[in-house]
Design a protein around this motif. Structure first.
Motif, PDB file in Angstrom:
ATOM      1  N   VAL A   1       0.857  -1.178   0.000  1.00 14.69           N
ATOM      2  CA  VAL A   1       0.000   0.000   0.000  1.00 14.69           C
ATOM      3  C   VAL A   1       0.896   1.231   0.000  1.00 14.69           C
ATOM      4  N   CYS A   2       0.710   2.093  -0.999  1.00 12.41           N
ATOM      5  CA  CYS A   2       1.503   3.317  -1.082  1.00 12.41           C
ATOM      6  C   CYS A   2       1.064   4.270   0.026  1.00 12.41           C
ATOM      7  N   LEU A   3       2.034   4.766   0.770  1.00  7.51           N
ATOM      8  CA  LEU A   3       1.756   5.716   1.848  1.00  7.51           C
ATOM      9  C   LEU A   3       2.390   7.082   1.582  1.00  7.51           C
ATOM     10  N   SER A   4       2.816   7.318   0.347  1.00  9.40           N
ATOM     11  CA  SER A   4       3.483   8.574  -0.005  1.00  9.40           C
ATOM     12  C   SER A   4       2.488   9.619  -0.493  1.00  9.40           C
ATOM     13  N   GLY A   5       2.906  10.857  -0.425  1.00 14.05           N
ATOM     14  CA  GLY A   5       2.243  12.013  -1.010  1.00 14.05           C
ATOM     15  C   GLY A   5       0.748  11.936  -1.203  1.00 14.05           C
ATOM     16  N   ALA A   6       0.341  11.881  -2.477  1.00 16.43           N
ATOM     17  CA  ALA A   6      -1.079  11.914  -2.833  1.00 16.43           C
ATOM     18  C   ALA A   6      -1.841  10.740  -2.229  1.00 16.43           C
ATOM     19  N   CYS A   7      -1.220   9.594  -2.175  1.00 20.31           N
ATOM     20  CA  CYS A   7      -1.903   8.423  -1.602  1.00 20.31           C
ATOM     21  C   CYS A   7      -2.210   8.660  -0.119  1.00 20.31           C
ATOM     22  N   ALA A   8      -1.234   9.224   0.594  1.00 23.96           N
ATOM     23  CA  ALA A   8      -1.446   9.522   2.011  1.00 23.96           C
ATOM     24  C   ALA A   8      -2.573  10.534   2.175  1.00 23.96           C
ATOM     25  N   LYS A   9      -2.616  11.535   1.316  1.00 24.72           N
ATOM     26  CA  LYS A   9      -3.673  12.549   1.385  1.00 24.72           C
ATOM     27  C   LYS A   9      -5.039  11.955   1.065  1.00 24.72           C
ATOM     28  N   ASN A  10      -5.044  10.886   0.287  1.00 27.48           N
ATOM     29  CA  ASN A  10      -6.301  10.243  -0.111  1.00 27.48           C
ATOM     30  C   ASN A  10      -6.606   8.994   0.708  1.00 27.48           C
TER      31      ASN A  10
ATOM     32  N   CYS B   1       0.171   8.951  -8.979  1.00 24.20           N
ATOM     33  CA  CYS B   1      -0.401   9.886  -8.002  1.00 24.20           C
ATOM     34  C   CYS B   1      -1.774  10.407  -8.410  1.00 24.20           C
ATOM     35  N   ARG B   2      -2.016  10.620  -9.681  1.00 24.58           N
ATOM     36  CA  ARG B   2      -3.319  11.128 -10.123  1.00 24.58           C
ATOM     37  C   ARG B   2      -4.435  10.111  -9.915  1.00 24.58           C
ATOM     38  N   ARG B   3      -4.049   8.865  -9.680  1.00 28.84           N
ATOM     39  CA  ARG B   3      -5.057   7.806  -9.501  1.00 28.84           C
ATOM     40  C   ARG B   3      -4.982   7.214  -8.094  1.00 28.84           C
ATOM     41  N   SER B   4      -4.596   8.033  -7.138  1.00 29.08           N
ATOM     42  CA  SER B   4      -4.413   7.555  -5.774  1.00 29.08           C
ATOM     43  C   SER B   4      -5.752   7.431  -5.049  1.00 29.08           C
ATOM     44  N   PRO B   5      -5.795   6.600  -3.998  1.00 29.04           N
ATOM     45  CA  PRO B   5      -4.703   5.797  -3.447  1.00 29.04           C
ATOM     46  C   PRO B   5      -4.431   4.556  -4.295  1.00 29.04           C
ATOM     47  N   VAL B   6      -3.169   4.135  -4.241  1.00 26.33           N
ATOM     48  CA  VAL B   6      -2.678   3.050  -5.077  1.00 26.33           C
ATOM     49  C   VAL B   6      -2.134   1.921  -4.212  1.00 26.33           C
TER      50      VAL B   6
ATOM     51  N   ARG C   1       1.396  -5.685  -9.827  1.00 23.06           N
ATOM     52  CA  ARG C   1       0.261  -5.133 -10.585  1.00 23.06           C
ATOM     53  C   ARG C   1      -0.319  -3.953  -9.805  1.00 23.06           C
ATOM     54  N   VAL C   2      -0.527  -2.837 -10.497  1.00 20.90           N
ATOM     55  CA  VAL C   2      -1.020  -1.617  -9.858  1.00 20.90           C
ATOM     56  C   VAL C   2      -2.544  -1.595  -9.852  1.00 20.90           C
ATOM     57  N   TYR C   3      -3.108  -1.325  -8.681  1.00 21.00           N
ATOM     58  CA  TYR C   3      -4.539  -1.097  -8.510  1.00 21.00           C
ATOM     59  C   TYR C   3      -4.674   0.366  -8.093  1.00 21.00           C
ATOM     60  N   ASP C   4      -5.455   1.135  -8.845  1.00 19.15           N
ATOM     61  CA  ASP C   4      -5.558   2.555  -8.519  1.00 19.15           C
ATOM     62  C   ASP C   4      -6.972   2.925  -8.063  1.00 19.15           C
ATOM     63  N   ASN C   5      -7.078   4.132  -7.506  1.00 22.82           N
ATOM     64  CA  ASN C   5      -8.348   4.639  -6.972  1.00 22.82           C
ATOM     65  C   ASN C   5      -8.996   3.636  -6.017  1.00 22.82           C
ATOM     66  N   VAL C   6      -8.210   3.003  -5.187  1.00 19.79           N
ATOM     67  CA  VAL C   6      -8.695   1.969  -4.278  1.00 19.79           C
ATOM     68  C   VAL C   6      -9.502   2.614  -3.149  1.00 19.79           C
ATOM     69  N   THR C   7     -10.644   2.014  -2.854  1.00 22.48           N
ATOM     70  CA  THR C   7     -11.484   2.467  -1.746  1.00 22.48           C
ATOM     71  C   THR C   7     -11.487   1.398  -0.656  1.00 22.48           C
ATOM     72  N   LEU C   8     -12.009   1.754   0.505  1.00 18.99           N
ATOM     73  CA  LEU C   8     -12.121   0.770   1.592  1.00 18.99           C
ATOM     74  C   LEU C   8     -12.964  -0.424   1.161  1.00 18.99           C
ATOM     75  N   LYS C   9     -14.034  -0.186   0.407  1.00 22.45           N
ATOM     76  CA  LYS C   9     -14.891  -1.279  -0.073  1.00 22.45           C
ATOM     77  C   LYS C   9     -14.130  -2.217  -1.012  1.00 22.45           C
ATOM     78  N   ASP C  10     -13.201  -1.653  -1.780  1.00 21.51           N
ATOM     79  CA  ASP C  10     -12.428  -2.462  -2.731  1.00 21.51           C
ATOM     80  C   ASP C  10     -11.561  -3.510  -2.040  1.00 21.51           C
ATOM     81  N   VAL C  11     -11.107  -3.222  -0.829  1.00 22.51           N
ATOM     82  CA  VAL C  11     -10.168  -4.113  -0.143  1.00 22.51           C
ATOM     83  C   VAL C  11     -10.747  -5.515   0.001  1.00 22.51           C
ATOM     84  N   SER C  12     -11.971  -5.631   0.495  1.00 23.28           N
ATOM     85  CA  SER C  12     -12.566  -6.962   0.670  1.00 23.28           C
ATOM     86  C   SER C  12     -12.803  -7.638  -0.673  1.00 23.28           C
ATOM     87  N   LEU C  13     -13.184  -6.868  -1.691  1.00 18.31           N
ATOM     88  CA  LEU C  13     -13.394  -7.445  -3.027  1.00 18.31           C
ATOM     89  C   LEU C  13     -12.085  -7.960  -3.611  1.00 18.31           C
TER      90      LEU C  13
END
Length: 159
Positions: free
Chosen positions: A84-93, A130-135, A141-153
């Motif tokens: 899980v990216c914890l940098s910059g934009a991802c942290a803000k998101n 970063c434009r598609r954070s959180p990542v 394999r990159v998963y972008d725009n991840v939400t809390l709901k996405d985690v279980s899926l």
């Protein structure tokens, strides 16, 4: 060391075939380390010493390379590596809450591997999306725009 080698003799045979297919230049050290990590899933000292001997390069040099580059690991990781990216934009998101959700659902803390060696959970630095954070990344394999709901899926898909 002998016990590790005997338990993994087929893997060392495969590594030998790879090493023997290369010329013995220092240019092939990184390739060899990548290949060894693919086979063993990590690079413990026993594997580093073996490569050192086979390539006639000092153990210190091999060890320094393994510890310098972030894509090498000296710890056995799970088959499925979640970062899980914890940098910059991802942290803000809200990536810290994404990480917390993975921790809860997997029963792991960041930096841990499941006892069955199926999952490893880690944080990462920026992966350049970063434009598609959180990542998150799973085995690269990159998963972008991840939400809390996405985690279980995502976990349901992986299991």
């Amino acid at each position: 060391m002998c016990d590790f080698i005997s338990r993994n003799s087929k893997s060392f045979e495969e590594l030998d075939i790879f090493i023997n297919s290369l010329d013995k230049s220092e240019d092939n050290v990184i390739r060899t380390l990548h290949y060894a990590q693919k086979i063993f899933r990590y690079l413990p000292n026993e594997v580093q010493k073996y490569i050192s001997k086979k390539l006639n390069i000092s153990f210190d040099k091999i060890h320094d390379l393994v510890n310098f580059y972030s894509y090498f690991t000296t710890d056995l990781k799970g088959e499925i590596k979640i970062k899980v990216c914890l940098s910059g934009a991802c942290a803000k998101n809200d990536s810290s809450n994404i990480l917390a959700e993975f921790e809860e659902l997997l029963g792991l803390k960041c930096g841990e591997t499941s006892s069955d060696l199926k999952f490893s959970l880690d944080s990462s630095r920026c992966v350049g999306s970063c434009r598609r954070s959180p990542v998150i990344t799973i085995n690269g394999r990159v998963y972008d725009n991840v939400t809390l709901k996405d985690v279980s899926l995502i976990l349901k898909e992986l299991k």
